[in-house]
Design an enzyme around this catalytic site. Sequence first.
Site, PDB file in Angstrom:
ATOM      1  CB  ALA A 171      -0.914  -0.003   1.224  1.00 48.98           C
TER       2      ALA A 171
ATOM      3  CG  ASP B  58       5.248  13.637  -5.713  1.00 46.39           C
ATOM      4  OD1 ASP B  58       5.194  12.891  -4.725  1.00 46.39           O
ATOM      5  OD2 ASP B  58       5.616  13.254  -6.838  1.00 46.39           O
TER       6      ASP B  58
ATOM      7  CE1 TYR C 199       5.938   6.645  -2.505  1.00 44.43           C
ATOM      8  CE2 TYR C 199       8.065   7.011  -3.563  1.00 44.43           C
ATOM      9  CZ  TYR C 199       6.932   6.236  -3.384  1.00 44.43           C
ATOM     10  OH  TYR C 199       6.797   5.054  -4.075  1.00 44.43           O
TER      11      TYR C 199
ATOM     12  CD  GLN D 207       8.552  11.162  -5.056  1.00 47.92           C
ATOM     13  OE1 GLN D 207       9.542  10.443  -5.065  1.00 47.92           O
ATOM     14  NE2 GLN D 207       7.395  10.768  -5.555  1.00 47.92           N
TER      15      GLN D 207
END
Length: 246
Positions: free
Chosen positions: A88, A93, A152, A149
């Site tokens: 998942a 961004d 992330y 990012q």
Amino acid sequence: MTQRIALVSGGIGGLGTAICRALAHAGHRVIAVDLGGRDERVAGFHAALDGLDVSFAPLDVTDFDACGALVARLEAEHGGIDILVNAAGITRDARLVKMDKRAWDDVLSVNLDGVFNLCRHVVDGMAARGHGRIVNISSINGQTGQFGQTNYAAAKAGMHGFTMSLAREVARKGVTVNSISPGYIDTEMTRAIREDVREQIVAGIPTGRMGQPDDIARAVAFLTADASDYLTGVNLPVNGGLFMSF
Ligand code: NAD
């Protein structure tokens, strides 16, 4: 071959679907979990499985208690979860100067907390049964960083620190914990990248193409095989040579 019970989060996504297919082909019973309320996507997922027996259960991986309840239910039904693949993931961004707190929290909570939430609930059972395989889908951008990012890349790099630490904790119990760092793979996630940027990315990939979901699924099948019991705490890059390191 022993039939194993496999749980795949983000299971109806681009990589998740290919991973479910590969694990089902390997003879395992596969349960895909993903956000609920998307009947059309779930129908498309089943259609892409060519009749393979993979079931679906709705789950928000950011909900710790819901993860616990689902794992308890599956353990009661199937006797235990042997393979967990954490796939998942989301991106939100923005350059740091423009990133709002929500974009940070959402990405960390799905990509990193989600891994904790599921691992925390499956690992005791795996250790007690003396066998388990956990694979966390990280990213090349966790290894190199990426413009826009910070959220992330932090989550994906954090995922590997988690992987190495848990691998040490459960190695003697027959449980392996590894991560895979895909490069750019052709899924919805990367189709959201602007066409000219995608072309630029492909030009920089030594193999000259984006990866396919099956490239990742094969790596998952390898790491989750019973025979892969001496492989733990590893980050396996599958990126067409885009980022090489040792
Ligand atoms: P995708 O968007 O097709 O799939 C991700 C899935 O995660 C979706 O089905 C989505 O519904 C699910 N998801 C999102 N939030 C969730 C939540 N709270 N609870 C449960 N499920 C949730 O993307 P993908 O390309 O298949 O990505 C799979 C994984 O691989 C992600 O972790 C992604 O970060 C990673 N990854 C992808 C690429 C790539 O190039 N596609 C590269 C590196 C890493």
